[in-house]
Enzyme design. Structure first.
Site, PDB file in Angstrom:
ATOM      1  N   CYS A 184      -8.537   4.885   8.526  1.00 31.26           N
ATOM      2  CA  CYS A 184      -7.886   6.124   8.953  1.00 31.26           C
ATOM      3  C   CYS A 184      -8.610   6.758  10.148  1.00 31.26           C
ATOM      4  O   CYS A 184      -8.464   6.273  11.256  1.00 31.26           O
ATOM      5  CB  CYS A 184      -7.726   7.072   7.776  1.00 31.26           C
ATOM      6  SG  CYS A 184      -6.335   8.200   8.036  1.00 31.26           S
ATOM      7  N   HIS A 225      -5.029   3.885   3.978  1.00 32.87           N
ATOM      8  CA  HIS A 225      -6.181   3.969   3.072  1.00 32.87           C
ATOM      9  C   HIS A 225      -6.060   2.862   2.020  1.00 32.87           C
ATOM     10  O   HIS A 225      -5.619   3.128   0.895  1.00 32.87           O
ATOM     11  CB  HIS A 225      -6.202   5.325   2.368  1.00 32.87           C
ATOM     12  CG  HIS A 225      -6.610   6.458   3.247  1.00 32.87           C
ATOM     13  ND1 HIS A 225      -7.922   6.765   3.490  1.00 32.87           N
ATOM     14  CD2 HIS A 225      -5.877   7.344   3.945  1.00 32.87           C
ATOM     15  CE1 HIS A 225      -7.993   7.812   4.296  1.00 32.87           C
ATOM     16  NE2 HIS A 225      -6.760   8.183   4.597  1.00 32.87           N
ATOM     17  N   GLU A 239      -8.104   1.661   0.188  1.00 34.87           N
ATOM     18  CA  GLU A 239      -8.948   1.892  -1.004  1.00 34.87           C
ATOM     19  C   GLU A 239      -8.161   2.483  -2.171  1.00 34.87           C
ATOM     20  O   GLU A 239      -8.595   2.401  -3.314  1.00 34.87           O
ATOM     21  CB  GLU A 239     -10.144   2.791  -0.652  1.00 34.87           C
ATOM     22  CG  GLU A 239      -9.841   4.252  -0.348  1.00 34.87           C
ATOM     23  CD  GLU A 239      -9.507   4.533   1.121  1.00 34.87           C
ATOM     24  OE1 GLU A 239      -9.037   3.611   1.816  1.00 34.87           O
ATOM     25  OE2 GLU A 239      -9.709   5.679   1.560  1.00 34.87           O
TER      26      GLU A 239
HETATM   27  N1  GLN Z   1      -8.123  13.479  10.711  1.00 33.49           N
HETATM   28  C1  GLN Z   1      -7.320  12.332  10.973  1.00 33.49           C
HETATM   29  C2  GLN Z   1      -5.843  12.674  10.945  1.00 33.49           C
HETATM   30  O1  GLN Z   1      -5.442  13.629  10.374  1.00 33.49           O
HETATM   31  C3  GLN Z   1      -7.628  11.208  10.003  1.00 33.49           C
HETATM   32  C4  GLN Z   1      -7.326  11.546   8.593  1.00 33.49           C
HETATM   33  C5  GLN Z   1      -8.015  10.656   7.609  1.00 33.49           C
HETATM   34  O2  GLN Z   1      -8.995   9.994   7.944  1.00 33.49           O
HETATM   35  N2  GLN Z   1      -7.544  10.627   6.377  1.00 33.49           N
HETATM   36  O3  GLN Z   1      -5.038  11.944  11.489  1.00 33.49           O
END
Ligand code: GLN
Length: 532
Positions: A375, A501, A503
């Protein structure tokens, strides 16, 4: 439908979520359909707007619900996908009741905590089936500790339900049994927390004694005597080398049999030992790898709980132990990476620590260190590549630097119009189309995969061409919206990053491919280093 309620006593942080997940697994392995439900006392509608330091990571489900991390334990132990209905908060209950009041659904009435809030709680529990037909047992975890003002109304609703359900409903109390300097196990805190529960109208049917060591027979007898139970209904929940051992330990004490008998369920063939076999893989692993997790919430490992668990699953799949090395991104430097066999830059929000993460990514890219970006880690891998390979000086994500000359990561137009913070990110599962002959394709062995998302920012389409021309491969795309999902460097031993994600979908039974790939590459890296 039968109900099991698990409450906590004396302290929080005893591992109630793991105990509930273990009970779920034990019952599932006996052939029962279990639907787990977590109750949280806070006023937030969901934990989505909370900093991970508050309650650990925010766990995301397929349907895009942002939930308590205990749902991660439930999904991992049960190997099932849940829905947002599995997490109730004070905020969500009040919101429903207040919305109904505004619509006039209680017209003429005074809307009160009892019965309107308690009825809404009971309705939700009774309606709840986790999206399944024929659920046998709803397994309810009451967050926090008995005696907290926060969860009192939920306990009251459950007390009322017990009057309706009688023997169809069972209360399990998980309580702390400290061992003092003399080596004695002390039962008084448990006695007091059970008194607290009795004052709220609930007599526990089973007590799990959370202790650093197994409860002695005399401890069990004492708890039983003072808390109104039979000694064989007091079980040990001692410290274990790994949380996945808990279903096995509780099975040894016949928790499944005790529950089945108390709830009057038909006795089904016991425990299948499939879980034991899986856990053995973790316990028997001989090789080791060091994986660095470069984050900014490293002071609380629960902020990266699903990543830790995914690494464990990937370790089991590769026959090795994974040592998680948490490295604070703000203060990290190259010497911190020397002993690593692999690196993860996980998700995160806001600008703090971003430059440190970018430097860590440069190190992994230039030194051939196996790397997985998740992410924000994906977004920063793109930023790093833009800056240091494509020569786009001061390229950045507009989350960190709104005035960057090269906004390689930016908000897509509809996100720019969003002004509310709760539940407005790109949330939940989205299909990703994977390019053939990529690392991702080899790992996933599939052309379409679904992973869960939780973010606002995206790769800016204006920069895809220049990034790809310079050797970054966007190997996965959410085709419907042309959003980049996966990036990799084909010339690197293992450099892959994902906007999703992975995970959140990793299980002991089904390790997440990107994590397995990382651990495999890390093992290779370790062998290479050893031979040099
Ligand atoms: N802050 C980033 C976004 O909002 C990544 C979010 C995250 O890592 N879950 O796109």
């Amino acid at each position: 439908m039968k109900y099991i309620v698990v409450t906590g006593g004396v302290l929080s942080g005893l591992g109630k979520g793991v105990a509930v997940a273990s009970i779920g697994r034990i019952l599932k392995d006996r052939g029962y359909k279990v639907a787990p439900l977590k109750i949280d006392g806070y006023v937030n509608v969901d934990p989505g707007t909370m900093n991970p330091y508050e309650h650990g990571e925010v766990y995301v489900l397929d349907d895009g619900s942002e939930t308590d991390l205990d749902l991660g334990h439930y999904e991992r132990f049960l190997n099932e996908n849940l829905t947002g209905a599995s997490n109730i908060t004070t905020g969500s209950v009040y919101k429903t009741v207040i919305d109904k009041e505004r619509k006039g659904e209680y017209l003429g009435k005074t809307v009160q905590i009892i019965p309107h809030i308690t009825d809404e709680i009971k309705d939700r529990i009774k309606r709840f089936n986790s999206g399944k037909t024929d659920v046998d047992i709803v397994l309810i975890e009451v967050g926090g500790t008995v005696g907290d003002m926060e969860n009192r109304i939920f306990i009251e609703a459950l007390r009322q339900m017990k009057r309706e359900k009688g023997n169809e409903m069972l209360f399990i109390h998980l309580s702390y049994v400290p061992v003092i300097l003399s080596g004695e196990q002390k039962t008084k805190p448990t006695q007091h927390s059970v008194k607290e529960l009795l004052a709220l109208g609930i007599q526990p049917d089973i007590i799990l004694g959370r202790c650093e060591e197994p409860l002695t027979e005399s401890t069990k007898k004492k708890i039983a005597l003072f808390c109104g139970l039979n000694p064989y209904d007091v079980l040990s929940n001692a410290d274990l080398p790994d949380i996945y051992l808990l279903p096995i330990e509780l099975t040894k004490q016949d928790l499944g049999g005790i529950i089945i008998k108390k709830l009057g369920l038909e006795s089904r063939p016991p425990y299948t030992f499939k879980w034991d076999h899986l856990v053995e893989k973790i316990m028997k692993a001989k090789k080791e790898v060091n994986i660095g997790i470069i984050g900014k919430y490293t002071g609380l490992e629960d902020a990266y709980l699903s990543i830790k668990e995914s690494l464990k699953h990937a370790g089991a799949a590769n026959g090795c132990i994974v040592n998680n090395i948490f490295i604070e991104s703000e203060t990290a430097s190259a010497k911190d990476y020397k002993n690593l066999d692999g690196m993860i830059v996980p998700g995160g929000f806001g600008g703090r620590g971003v430059e440190g993460k970018i430097k860590a990514i440069t190190y992994a890219r230039e030194n051939g260190l196996p790397f997985l970006g998740i992410c924000l880690g994906f977004q920063l891998a793109v930023v790093e590549y833009a800056r240091n390979v494509c020569g786009l000086k001061n390229a950045n994500t507009t989350e960190t630097d709104e005035k960057t000359p090269y906004p390689v990561i930016d908000l897509i137009p509809e996100q720019k119009d969003v002004h509310s913070k709760g539940g407005t990110m790109r949330l939940g599962s989205f299909p990703c189309k994977i390019k053939k002959d990529s690392i991702a394709h080899k790992l996933y062995e599939s052309e379409i995969v679904d992973e869960r998302h939780r973010h606002r920012w995206e790769v800016n389409p204006d920069y895809i061409q220049i990034l790809e021309k310079n050797g970054l491969l966007f190997s996965g795309v959410y085709e419907q919206r042309n959003l980049m999902e996966l990036a990799e460097i084909p010339s690197h031993p293992y450099f892959i990053a994902t906007q999703a994600h992975p995970e959140f979908k990793s299980r002991l039974e089904n390790p997440a491919p990107l994590f397995s790939g990382l651990v495999k590459a890390a093992l290779k890296q370790r062998r290479k280093m050893a031979s040099e």
